[in-house]
Write an enzyme that holds these catalytic residues in place. Structure first.
Site, PDB file in Angstrom:
ATOM      1  N   CYS A  32       0.830  -1.210   0.000  1.00 51.61           N
ATOM      2  CA  CYS A  32       0.000   0.000   0.000  1.00 51.61           C
ATOM      3  C   CYS A  32       0.868   1.266   0.000  1.00 51.61           C
ATOM      4  O   CYS A  32       1.638   1.489   0.940  1.00 51.61           O
ATOM      5  CB  CYS A  32      -0.920   0.002   1.218  1.00 51.61           C
ATOM      6  SG  CYS A  32      -1.882   1.517   1.384  1.00 51.61           S
ATOM      7  N   LYS A  59     -10.827  -8.308   4.963  1.00 48.52           N
ATOM      8  CA  LYS A  59     -10.619  -7.464   6.145  1.00 48.52           C
ATOM      9  C   LYS A  59     -11.186  -8.081   7.431  1.00 48.52           C
ATOM     10  O   LYS A  59     -12.330  -8.548   7.438  1.00 48.52           O
ATOM     11  CB  LYS A  59     -11.254  -6.091   5.918  1.00 48.52           C
ATOM     12  CG  LYS A  59     -10.619  -5.307   4.782  1.00 48.52           C
ATOM     13  CD  LYS A  59     -11.322  -3.977   4.559  1.00 48.52           C
ATOM     14  CE  LYS A  59     -10.703  -3.215   3.386  1.00 48.52           C
ATOM     15  NZ  LYS A  59     -11.368  -1.921   3.145  1.00 48.52           N
ATOM     16  N   VAL A  72      -5.868   1.278   5.796  1.00 47.81           N
ATOM     17  CA  VAL A  72      -4.582   1.532   6.442  1.00 47.81           C
ATOM     18  C   VAL A  72      -3.937   2.719   5.727  1.00 47.81           C
ATOM     19  O   VAL A  72      -4.313   3.021   4.591  1.00 47.81           O
ATOM     20  CB  VAL A  72      -3.669   0.286   6.372  1.00 47.81           C
ATOM     21  CG1 VAL A  72      -4.284  -0.866   7.149  1.00 47.81           C
ATOM     22  CG2 VAL A  72      -3.367  -0.142   4.935  1.00 47.81           C
ATOM     23  N   GLU A  85      -5.617   7.958   8.430  1.00 49.89           N
ATOM     24  CA  GLU A  85      -5.422   8.832   7.263  1.00 49.89           C
ATOM     25  C   GLU A  85      -3.924   9.150   7.177  1.00 49.89           C
ATOM     26  O   GLU A  85      -3.346   9.736   8.097  1.00 49.89           O
ATOM     27  CB  GLU A  85      -6.245  10.111   7.308  1.00 49.89           C
ATOM     28  CG  GLU A  85      -7.741   9.884   7.224  1.00 49.89           C
ATOM     29  CD  GLU A  85      -8.177   9.246   5.906  1.00 49.89           C
ATOM     30  OE1 GLU A  85      -7.654   9.610   4.836  1.00 49.89           O
ATOM     31  OE2 GLU A  85      -9.053   8.366   5.962  1.00 49.89           O
ATOM     32  N   SER A  86      -3.307   8.791   6.042  1.00 44.02           N
ATOM     33  CA  SER A  86      -1.850   8.847   5.958  1.00 44.02           C
ATOM     34  C   SER A  86      -1.252  10.234   6.240  1.00 44.02           C
ATOM     35  O   SER A  86      -0.277  10.321   6.999  1.00 44.02           O
ATOM     36  CB  SER A  86      -1.359   8.287   4.611  1.00 44.02           C
ATOM     37  OG  SER A  86      -1.853   9.019   3.518  1.00 44.02           O
TER      38      SER A  86
END
Length: 242
Positions: A32, A59, A72, A85-86
């Site tokens: 990811c 999941k 993720v 939230e990245s």
């Protein structure tokens, strides 16, 4: 099991226990690019952490208790605090932990990085659409042209700054935030898009020398194998090569 190369936890698995004192946990998925952002910052700031890989094609129910979106990356602290939230996870790590600060101190420079990130957010969907079009044997020339046009904006930004990196003479937050997609240009079959962007090519080569980038790089062939399974909705996709 924890670890960057550990197999992912899927449906029916038990949620991991409390985070040990002195560590922070990141829920990730090996391929990811959004989770890679968080792992880059963890590495760059040398923060002690553990990685729990999650199967995004199968999941576990407990994932939605940690992030209502079921995505993720997610950070979990030893106090049970959850951050997702990245961009939010990366900002949190920079503010909460000592060491080199990746975000600019100057409010205007910080705002500039966030605006640049907002502009960049239009590129990942384009890259993915291009990959799907190529895979399906469709005409991808318009998508590629649009991608190249938007890359030109990032070339101009570097040229106007007269620095190697977007934050100056060393890697900063914005560089890490956009890097995962440049790392995947070959995978997206867009590697020749940098032919007319010398500043971006220089930036890519400089980023490849960064210790955090070296530690998180994914082999393009592994990405290809992952994607082949991913588009088939295979639950084995997220564990390809592990």
């Amino acid at each position: 099991m924890a670890g960057e190369r550990a197999r992912s936890l899927g449906k029916g698995s038990t949620a991991p226990g409390p985070v040990p004192e002195g560590l922070i946990r990141v829920y990730s998925m090996h391929f990811c690019p959004f989770a890679e952002r968080t792992r880059l910052v963890l590495k760059a700031k040398e923060i002690k952490h553990e990685i729990i890989n999650v199967n995004l094609k199968n999941k576990p129910d407990w994932l939605f208790e940690k992030n209502p979106f079921g995505l993720v990356p997610i950070l979990e602290t030893s106090k049970g605090q959850l951050i997702y939230e990245s961009p939010v996870t990366c900002d949190y790590l920079d503010e909460a932990y000592p060491g080199k600060k990746l975000l600019p101190v100057d409010p205007y420079e910080r705002a500039c990085q966030k605006m640049l990130l907002e502009r960049f957010s239009k590129l990942p969907p384009l890259a993915f659409k291009h990959l799907l079009a190529v895979k399906n044997g469709e005409d991808s020339s318009a998508l590629k042209a649009e991608f190249i046009e938007k890359l030109g904006e990032f070339e101009e930004t570097l040229a106007s700054r007269k620095t190697v990196f977007y934050g100056g003479d060393s890697v900063s937050m914005i560089d890490y935030m956009i890097w995962p997609w440049f790392e995947r240009l070959e995978f997206f079959q867009l590697s020749n898009c940098l032919q007319h962007t010398p500043k971006l090519r220089q930036w890519v080569e400089a980023m490849k020398k960064d210790p955090a980038v070296k530690a998180t790089m994914t082999d393009p062939q592994a990405l290809k194998g992952f994607f082949e399974l991913y588009v088939k909705n295979s639950p084995e996709a997220c564990d390809y090569g592990l």
